[in-house]
Design an enzyme around this catalytic site. Structure first.
Site, mmCIF file in Angstrom:
data_model
loop_
_atom_site.group_PDB
_atom_site.id
_atom_site.type_symbol
_atom_site.label_atom_id
_atom_site.label_comp_id
_atom_site.label_asym_id
_atom_site.label_seq_id
_atom_site.Cartn_x
_atom_site.Cartn_y
_atom_site.Cartn_z
ATOM 1 C CD GLU A 61 -4.512 -5.526 3.161
ATOM 2 O OE1 GLU A 61 -3.344 -5.731 3.085
ATOM 3 O OE2 GLU A 61 -5.015 -4.601 3.933
ATOM 4 C CD GLU A 87 -2.968 -1.072 2.231
ATOM 5 O OE1 GLU A 87 -2.725 -0.078 3.222
ATOM 6 O OE2 GLU A 87 -4.130 -1.488 2.192
HETATM 7 C C1 IDC Z 1 -3.004 -4.122 10.100
HETATM 8 C C2 IDC Z 1 -3.468 -5.350 11.121
HETATM 9 C C3 IDC Z 1 -3.220 -4.861 12.579
HETATM 10 C C4 IDC Z 1 -1.822 -4.496 12.770
HETATM 11 C C5 IDC Z 1 -1.302 -3.268 11.680
HETATM 12 C C6 IDC Z 1 -0.049 -2.849 11.823
HETATM 13 O O1 IDC Z 1 -4.784 -5.742 10.927
HETATM 14 O O2 IDC Z 1 -3.496 -5.928 13.330
HETATM 15 O O3 IDC Z 1 -1.590 -3.972 13.975
HETATM 16 O O4 IDC Z 1 -1.683 -3.762 10.347
HETATM 17 O O5 IDC Z 1 0.459 -2.260 10.564
HETATM 18 C C7 IDC Z 1 -4.117 -2.278 5.482
HETATM 19 C C8 IDC Z 1 -2.601 -3.094 5.707
HETATM 20 C C9 IDC Z 1 -2.787 -4.025 6.651
HETATM 21 C C10 IDC Z 1 -3.460 -3.554 7.957
HETATM 22 C C11 IDC Z 1 -5.014 -3.348 7.574
HETATM 23 C C12 IDC Z 1 -5.901 -3.475 8.678
HETATM 24 O O6 IDC Z 1 -2.402 -3.483 4.253
HETATM 25 O O7 IDC Z 1 -1.433 -4.120 7.010
HETATM 26 O O8 IDC Z 1 -3.254 -4.445 8.953
HETATM 27 N N1 IDC Z 1 -5.070 -2.543 6.514
HETATM 28 O O9 IDC Z 1 -5.515 -1.797 9.143
HETATM 29 N N2 IDC Z 1 -4.743 -1.492 4.763
HETATM 30 C C13 IDC Z 1 -5.763 -0.972 5.038
HETATM 31 C C14 IDC Z 1 -6.216 -1.738 6.158
#
Ligand code: IDC
Length: 469
Positions: A387, A295
């Site tokens: 994702e 991202e």
């Molecule tokens: C989130 C995980 C969370 C963690 C966080 C850390 O769900 O447990 O603490 O990352 O970076 C994304 C990202 C993905 C995120 C997810 C939800 O690619 O890494 O995971 N998210 O926030 N993009 C949008 C949402």
């Protein structure tokens, strides 16, 4: 009751997509036409019911209208469904409704109508889709006694990789070894640095056999305690998951999970090292897809494009035929979360072939504006939802059932492949398993699923019907 079959096949003309061909030389496909089958399912004195199935054999179309002509002035549509029907003289129009307004390559819409007639009720002629004539012959009023109803070929048997083989991008679609568009449906791991215990023989068997998933995305964070802390260890972990997916006939999407910092060029040297290694090691495998940056955020599309044009040649040098997926601006929102949209990519695509562009969404946060962007972009760019979550963008909160359903229906209709965040027992709404599940051995019973997990398992485990010819 008298039965009447009229099957109209063939259609050769382009679907009027020359405008986008000019815009996106790397992504346009030659549309090959459409197929219409018109079937009278019931007929009585002066009245009848008919079904019309229209199949798009060309590039994706949106906001379509199907038109045809009645051979006699007595034939009238009295009621129609799954489209907005109208008639003027002998000319009939059926315009797409909201939920079927986009037809992916190979996708069909099933419409129906009841009508009246006097004397005879011959089948319609001159079917057109968005103004383009679908040519063919119309059968007679009475079917030959042995004329079978149109049927789809029986579903292929075997694993997703066994059936589809090496994938490639064709037009705006992901295509299989038969050069036919397919959709892969699967799950993403959580961060491998935190949730390795969730990926074991029992959980991966459940993913392949119970969930019938086509795809496992391996989310290898680069920061936050991930790859940068132990390049060799994380590379080995990813390779072992590629092997585990391969052994179960699933595709593996190798995710270089950049997130913070959002500028992918911060990790350019690491990306080159990592992809040179995994591409060389997995080049002979048919199940590998490379996702070069998760991202990107806080950077322009030009920066992401420049990064992609430096990393893709490294992959190609080792593994020339694999599909590569490129992240997009604004947390892979095609730029929408930054107030932009897909047009910046269409105007300035990555200079490489056999690539797709990433779109991510979280259903409770990203709704109609984002769905509209995807519907538009899908006619011009090959998209891969590497994702998405059923919850908010934090990864937590409640499942938004309505928005998740709208999204999944849209992705299915466009044959856009997806991986859901996450196949893990993280203590957050997006996780498929309840906290503690990965400490045990049960990944198959409904008792271990969260609301999100139950929803995703129900969507992913339906039959794939991958085309084999
Ligand atoms: C989130 C995980 C969370 C963690 C966080 C850390 O769900 O447990 O603490 O990352 O970076 C994304 C990202 C993905 C995120 C997810 C939800 O690619 O890494 O995971 N998210 O926030 N993009 C949008 C949402």
């Amino acid at each position: 009751m008298k039965r009447l079959w009229a099957l109209l096949t063939a259609c050769a003309l382009l679907l009027g997509l020359t405008a986008f061909t000019a815009l996106t030389a790397t992504t346009a496909s030659a549309a090959t036409g459409c197929r219409v089958s018109y079937t009278v399912t019931n007929q009585w004195q002066d009245g009848f019911q008919a079904g019309v199935k229209v199949t798009n054999l060309g590039s994706p179309v949106s906001n379509w209208t199907l038109k045809y002509t009645w051979p006699t002035t007595s034939q009238k549509v009295t009621q129609g469904w799954n489209a907005t029907w109208s008639q003027s003289g002998t000319a009939v129009s059926a315009a797409a409704v909201d939920w079927n307004s986009t037809l992916a390559t190979g996708a069909s819409a099933d419409l129906g109508l009841t009508g009246t007639f006097s004397g005879s009720n011959p089948a319609p002629t001159a079917f057109t889709l968005n103004g383009v004539t679908c040519t063919g012959t119309v059968g007679g009023e009475d079917p030959p006694p042995t004329d079978p109803p149109p049927t789809d070929p029986p579903p292929a048997t075997g694993t997703p990789v066994g059936i589809n083989g090496q994938l490639h991008v064709c037009g705006t679609n992901l295509c299989n070894q038969y050069n036919r568009p397919i959709q892969l449906r699967g799950m993403s791991t959580h961060g491998l640095q935190w949730f390795s215990s969730c990926y074991n023989t029992a959980s991966l068997d459940a993913l392949a056999k119970d969930w019938k998933a086509d795809l496992l995305r391996t989310a290898m964070y680069v920061q936050e305690g991930g790859y940068e802390t132990d390049p060799a260890g994380y590379t080995a972990k990813v390779n072992s998951l590629v092997d585990a997916a391969d052994a179960r006939g699933m595709y593996a999407l190798i995710d270089f999970h950049t997130l913070t910092p959002g500028d992918p060029t911060y990790n350019l040297a690491r990306a080159k090292t990592f992809f040179a290694s995994v591409a060389a090691r997995n080049a002979a495998k048919k199940n590998v897809i490379y996702e070069i940056t998760n991202e990107p955020n806080g950077v322009s599309w030009a920066t992401i494009k420049s990064y992609a044009e430096q990393v893709i040649p490294v992959i190609r040098a080792a593994d020339p035929d694999a599909v590569v997926v490129v992240g997009t601006r604004g947390w892979s929102s095609l730029g929408v979360s930054d107030g932009s949209n897909e047009s910046e990519i269409v105007a300035n695509p990555v200079n490489a072939t056999n690539i797709m562009y990433t779109f991510h969404f979280y259903a409770a946060s990203h709704t109609d504006t984002y769905r509209a962007a995807v519907s538009r972009a899908a006619t011009k760019l090959p998209l891969f939802v590497t994702e998405f979550g059923t919850v908010t963008y934090t990864g937590g909160g409640a499942v938004d059932q309505a928005s998740s359903k709208a999204w999944l229906d849209l992705l299915d209709s466009l044959k856009i492949s997806y991986a859901n965040w996450t196949y893990s027992d993280a203590n957050e709404g997006s996780a498929a398993f309840k906290p503690g599940t990965c400490g045990g051995t049960d990944y198959s019973s409904s008792a271990v699923l969260t609301e999100s997990g139950a929803l995703m398992k129900s969507r992913i485990s339906t039959p794939d019907s991958f085309p084999t010819s």
